[in-house]
Design an enzyme around this catalytic site. Structure first.
Site, PDB file in Angstrom:
ATOM      1  N   PRO A  84      31.360 -27.804 -16.903  1.00 24.56           N
ATOM      2  CA  PRO A  84      32.164 -26.961 -17.593  1.00 24.56           C
ATOM      3  C   PRO A  84      33.296 -26.502 -16.377  1.00 24.56           C
ATOM      4  O   PRO A  84      33.340 -26.399 -15.053  1.00 24.56           O
ATOM      5  CB  PRO A  84      30.538 -26.192 -18.084  1.00 24.56           C
ATOM      6  N   CYS A  85      34.478 -26.244 -17.194  1.00 19.19           N
ATOM      7  CA  CYS A  85      35.162 -25.432 -17.146  1.00 19.19           C
ATOM      8  C   CYS A  85      35.204 -23.731 -16.787  1.00 19.19           C
ATOM      9  O   CYS A  85      34.571 -23.138 -17.941  1.00 19.19           O
ATOM     10  CB  CYS A  85      36.815 -25.849 -17.673  1.00 19.19           C
ATOM     11  N   GLN A  86      35.524 -23.441 -15.548  1.00 18.84           N
ATOM     12  CA  GLN A  86      34.488 -22.128 -15.962  1.00 18.84           C
ATOM     13  C   GLN A  86      35.566 -21.676 -14.527  1.00 18.84           C
ATOM     14  O   GLN A  86      36.764 -21.878 -14.244  1.00 18.84           O
ATOM     15  CB  GLN A  86      33.676 -21.444 -15.354  1.00 18.84           C
ATOM     16  N   TYR A  88      36.775 -19.901 -11.513  1.00 22.95           N
ATOM     17  CA  TYR A  88      36.757 -20.497  -9.485  1.00 22.95           C
ATOM     18  C   TYR A  88      36.512 -19.355  -8.852  1.00 22.95           C
ATOM     19  O   TYR A  88      36.668 -19.350  -7.796  1.00 22.95           O
ATOM     20  CB  TYR A  88      36.829 -22.066 -10.030  1.00 22.95           C
ATOM     21  N   ASN A 125      36.090 -33.216 -16.220  1.00 20.57           N
ATOM     22  CA  ASN A 125      36.390 -31.548 -16.199  1.00 20.57           C
ATOM     23  C   ASN A 125      37.690 -31.598 -17.507  1.00 20.57           C
ATOM     24  O   ASN A 125      37.782 -32.745 -17.751  1.00 20.57           O
ATOM     25  CB  ASN A 125      37.034 -30.874 -15.196  1.00 20.57           C
TER      26      ASN A 125
END
Length: 431
Positions: A84-86, A88, A125
């Protein structure tokens, strides 16, 4: 070198389906799937249903990846995963160094790579990963590249729209390929210049062709010189305009905007190619619902009031209604099961009536075998799984390329082994 895979964030097995469709040589030695806050782990059960029956995996894992010791994971040749894209970003807290990690799942990938150092890595992603966050464009992807570089990897990436290479969904995703600098593949690639890798000979450019572009269009930044590969410095101040294609090697990031050139197939797969001829009546829109759908899909200009109290016009353009079936499907979202502006509506082939897509059609849109998710999960979760999935057709092509790369690694290793044995035998004879 073996054709072995470790699959993280496995979902219902999109990566594995693509790899195994490309060659029977591939063996998944370990897979992890965990859906936080879900009482019933439908995706994991789907994965286990298909692959446990085939006898093709030694172990499944259905716990939070953060709870898995790295030494519990078998050695593997390729690590794959759609994470998942979160956010960072990292933070420094005195003597404790870097912590405050919010993009939890990326850091788990880094932890496993640090321990296992597989020769090859293939990740997926969302396309906006290259631009996030909005307040510091490119920071998140810069952190990922920096982490891989510090672990001894060179990186190539490409944002790929599956439909632009002939497939059945207009789905844009960022794919990341990392190769360890100890491999023969990296050594051979290093003999070529950056332009050749981006234009013709790289992992992605050799599969998914692009139109010729001028060499001067390539932008670069030396993160080793400017940031000393310091993750905290990258997090604090790195900004970069990542384009849809690029590579990282020897401390330098190179990027360029490429235009797809489809040589994979002569036939564009469309929505019509995946539709069922006869579907249950429950998918047909009622006359009452038709009015609601027409409103949701249509253009709007609505007066709204902000939190501060001032009025403004919210505007929204129209969406084709119904979806044209002579084109690939739009990007499927996890909300496909709901009455939502983004949900697909098509004209039924048999009756001409407007209807929703079936779960089976959603599987086809992602390139899965029919009824792949019909394993006991609810129908709404079948839609959800496909909204989260990747287009398997793309993975199949990438897996073929990886098979070719690993085959050459094996041949090179066998040659070196034979050569070393010959030298050793000669030395003994001379003595």
């Amino acid at each position: 070198m073996e054709y072995t895979i470790c699959e993280l964030f496995a979902g219902v097995g999109g990566f594995r389906v693509g790899f195994e469709k490309s060659s029977l040589d591939w063996k998944t030695v370990w897979a992890n799937q965990w859906e936080p806050s879900k009482k019933v782990q439908y995706a994991f059960e789907c994965y286990k249903h298909h692959f446990q029956a085939s006898g093709g995996i030694d172990e499944f894992s259905n716990i939070d990846i953060a709870q898995v010791p790295a030494n519990h994971i078998p050695n593997h040749t390729v690590l794959v995963g759609g994470f998942p894209c979160q956010d960072y970003s990292v933070a420094s807290t005195g003597a404790k160094g870097i912590q405050g990690k919010k993009g939890v799942l990326w850091w788990e990938i880094e932890r496993i790579l640090e321990a296992k150092r597989p020769p090859f890595v293939l990740l997926e992603n969302v396309d906006r990963l290259l631009k996030s966050p909005a307040t510091q464009r490119g920071r998140d992807f810069g952190i990922i590249i920096n982490c891989l570089g510090k672990l001894g990897y060179s990186v190539e990436w490409r944002v790929i729209n599956a439909a632009e290479y002939g497939f059945q969904q207009r789905r844009r995703r960022t794919f990341i390929f990392a190769v360890h600098n100890s491999t023969n593949y990296y050594k051979e690639l290093g003999k070529q210049d950056v332009y050749e890798e981006l234009q013709h000979s790289g992992f992605f450019s050799s599969i998914f062709n692009v139109e010729n572009f001028p060499q001067e269009f390539i932008n670069s930044i030396d993160i080793e010189e400017k940031y000393k590969l310091d993750t905290l410095k990258i997090s604090d101040s790195f900004k970069f305009d990542f384009k849809n294609s690029g590579i990282y090697r020897n401390g330098v990031i190179y990027t360029v905007e490429t235009i797809p050139k489809n040589l994979l197939t002569e036939h564009q797969i469309t929505l019509q190619d995946v539709l069922e001829k006869y579907v249950d009546e429950k998918y047909i829109l009622s006359d009452e619902d038709l009015e609601k759908w027409t409103y949701m899909k249509g253009p709007k200009a609505i007066e709204r009031t902000s939190k501060e109290g001032h009025k403004y016009m919210f505007r929204e353009g129209g969406i084709a209604f119904p979806d044209p079936i002579d084109k690939p499907a739009r990007t499927m979202l996890t909300s496909e099961a709901s009455k939502n502006r983004s949900t697909h509506v098509v004209s039924d082939i048999a009756t001409g009536k407007l209807r929703l897509l079936t779960p089976l059609e959603c599987e086809r849109i992602n390139g899965f075998p029919d009824n792949w998710t019909d394993t006991g999960m609810t129908e709404s979760f079948r839609y959800f799984c496909m909204g989260n999935a990747l287009v398997v057709n793309l993975i199949e092509h990438m897996a073929r390329k990886l098979h070719e790369i690993i085959e050459k690694e094996k041949l090179k290793q066998e040659y070196n082994d034979d050569y070393n044995k010959e030298i050793a035998t000669t030395q003994i004879t001379e003595q």
